[in-house]
Scaffold this active site. Structure first.
Site, PDB file in Angstrom:
ATOM      1  CB  THR A 176      32.414 152.111   7.098  1.00 29.72           C
ATOM      2  OG1 THR A 176      33.086 152.954   8.045  1.00 29.72           O
ATOM      3  CG2 THR A 176      30.922 152.343   7.174  1.00 29.72           C
TER       4      THR A 176
ATOM      5  CB  SER B 180      40.427 150.538   8.620  1.00 30.40           C
ATOM      6  OG  SER B 180      40.481 151.749   7.910  1.00 30.40           O
TER       7      SER B 180
ATOM      8  CB  THR C 249      37.744 147.910 -11.170  1.00 34.25           C
ATOM      9  OG1 THR C 249      36.944 147.597 -12.301  1.00 34.25           O
ATOM     10  CG2 THR C 249      39.211 147.761 -11.511  1.00 34.25           C
TER      11      THR C 249
ATOM     12  CB  CYS D 279      32.604 158.879  12.657  1.00 32.41           C
ATOM     13  SG  CYS D 279      33.853 157.899  11.907  1.00 32.41           S
TER      14      CYS D 279
HETATM   15  N1  PLP Z   1      35.811 150.898  13.406  1.00 32.92           N
HETATM   16  C1  PLP Z   1      36.563 151.607  14.266  1.00 32.92           C
HETATM   17  C2  PLP Z   1      36.811 151.071  15.633  1.00 32.92           C
HETATM   18  C3  PLP Z   1      37.115 152.834  13.872  1.00 32.92           C
HETATM   19  O1  PLP Z   1      37.853 153.539  14.737  1.00 32.92           O
HETATM   20  C4  PLP Z   1      36.859 153.307  12.568  1.00 32.92           C
HETATM   21  C5  PLP Z   1      37.362 154.633  12.128  1.00 32.92           C
HETATM   22  O2  PLP Z   1      37.119 155.643  12.766  1.00 32.92           O
HETATM   23  C6  PLP Z   1      36.084 152.517  11.696  1.00 32.92           C
HETATM   24  C7  PLP Z   1      35.580 151.327  12.151  1.00 32.92           C
HETATM   25  C8  PLP Z   1      35.784 152.957  10.294  1.00 32.92           C
HETATM   26  O3  PLP Z   1      36.907 152.798   9.457  1.00 32.92           O
HETATM   27  P1  PLP Z   1      36.871 153.363   7.969  1.00 32.92           P
HETATM   28  O4  PLP Z   1      37.179 154.810   8.065  1.00 32.92           O
HETATM   29  O5  PLP Z   1      37.947 152.595   7.222  1.00 32.92           O
HETATM   30  O6  PLP Z   1      35.533 153.083   7.422  1.00 32.92           O
END
Ligand code: PLP
Length: 407
Positions: free
Chosen positions: A72, A221, A259, A346
């Site tokens: 994110t 990620s 850091t 999410c």
């Molecule tokens: N982008 C996509 C396509 C995802 O599936 C996700 C996680 O659900 C993210 C971004 C966000 O990843 P992170 O949890 O590392 O912020």
């Protein structure tokens, strides 16, 4: 009862090899990577080794990798870091223009929405009913003030894989023919529009050679690739005029102060290294997904595949079960020890229909009955067999309660 995890698109378990690679940096090698002494040096070496592994995977230079606290954050850095300075530097009535799609993850969608409030012009590209952007729509959307294109490589809810290479070609052709059109001295106009992709769900399965793909920024990620949570990375093509979101001690080439999370970075490097070893898993995972799909079609009436099996990730299957709420199915499966999800983790608390399914033209009713099964490298055939054994009964019972009679 052994539990069955079919929610790998939400997060993955930490691979044992990754845990091993991290342990040293959670215990004995605790130094700050910026310190000059030997404690610092050991930590710095772990960070740089991981950077090299990721650069090898993406076919780029180590200095083009910026570690962040999540995917994110990486996408926010790419989007705000390119577009915000251009809002400030563009004079008069010309607004910076962003092209994105209507099926982005919220980590891209929300920054775009905020930039729209701040004065940027946005195009949200539609998708076909299978979930694909049309190149013709994309070409039509390009304008001389398009500063950034930000697209999801493979969608987290339906698995649709976008034609990133073709889009990059269209961008490159556009750049060549429009160099002289835009008069923003701060941005390297020959490089506009910049191209960012969210490769979070793609990394396990698809070619992520940034040169072949033709992208300027790529987000990944840790926790979607059997690595730790709270770590992400952004590929930033050398020379891109990106500004940081976080200021401080100037770590990560000044683009991400704070850091470094040494243990998580070491884990991310190992997780990336393991992907090359795991390529043989892809065919196995796709076979299991196909088995699950065929089994559902055979044993349960009134179901609908959201998206398509072609040009889609091998591990994601999104199905609507008519007449039943997705949440009810999720809870009933959970009581059998089976974890699935109704869509993006999410958005799990959000009872609105999924914006991805709506963009595909799925009706709100069908969208409410959608379940995302996402498989991973530890999924077994026995697990799929068990899901196929319990699911028909669950759907039948829930349909009875809802008063739905299948046709
Ligand atoms: N982008 C996509 C396509 C995802 O599936 C996700 C996680 O659900 C993210 C971004 C966000 O990843 P992170 O949890 O590392 O912020």
């Amino acid at each position: 009862m052994k539990s069955i995890y079919l929610d790998y698109a939400s997060t993955t378990p930490l691979a044992p090899e990754v845990l091993k690679a991290m342990q040293l940096y959670l215990t004995r090698c605790f130094g700050n990577p910026s310190s000059l002494h030997s404690f610092g040096e050991k930590a710095r070496k772990a960070v740089e080794d991981s950077r090299k592994k990721i650069a090898e995977f993406l076919f780029c230079l180590p200095e083009e990798i910026i570690f962040t606290g999540s995917a994110t954050e990486a996408s926010n850095l790419a989007i705000f870091g390119i577009v915000r300075p251009s809002i400030q530097s563009i004079e008069g009535s010309v607004k910076p223009h962003i092209i994105t799609s209507s099926i982005e993850h919220k980590s891209v969608f929300m920054p775009c929405r905020i930039l729209e409030d701040e004065g940027a012009e946005l195009t949200y590209l539609p998708v076909t009913k299978e979930g694909f952007i049309k190149i013709s729509d994309f070409k039509k959307a390009l304008k001389k003030n398009t500063v950034l294109v930000s697209l999801i490589y493979a969608n987290n809810e339906i698995g649709a894989i976008q034609p990133i290479g073709e889009i990059a070609k269209a961008i490159s052709a556009y750049r060549k023919s429009h160099i002289a059109n835009y008069n923003d001295k701060r941005l390297a106009i020959s490089a506009m529009p910049y191209f960012h992709i969210d490769a979070v769900q793609a990394v396990n399965y698809l070619d992520c050679d940034v040169k072949k793909l033709g992208v300027d920024f790529l987000t990944l990620s840790g926790h979607k690739i059997y690595g730790p949570k709270g770590i992400g990375a952004l590929y930033v093509k050398n020379g891109s005029p990106i500004k940081p979101l976080i200021y401080g001690g100037g770590q990560e080439g000044g683009l991400r102060s704070g850091t470094e999370n040494t243990a998580a970075i070491a884990g991310l490097g190992e997780a990336i290294r393991q992907i090359a070893n795991g390529k043989s898993q892809i065919a196995k995972i796709r076979k299991l997904k196909n088995k699950l799909f065929k089994g559902i079609l055979k044993n349960i009436s009134d179901v609908k595949l959201n998206g398509t099996l072609d040009n889609s990730l091998p591990n994601i299957l999104n199905i609507s079960f008519r007449g039943v709420e997705g949440e009810a199915i999720e809870l009933a499966l959970d009581s059998e020890g089976i974890a699935v999800s109704t869509g993006s983790a999410c958005a799990a608390k959000d009872l609105k229909p999924s914006h991805v399914l709506m963009a595909l033209g799925v009706s709100p009713k069908d969208s409410h009955g959608a379940i995302r099964f996402s498989l991973g490298k530890y999924t077994t055939e026995r697990e799929i067999d068990r899901v196929l054994k319990v699911l028909p009964g669950i759907i039948e019972r829930l349909r009875k309660i809802a008063g739905y009679h299948s046709k």
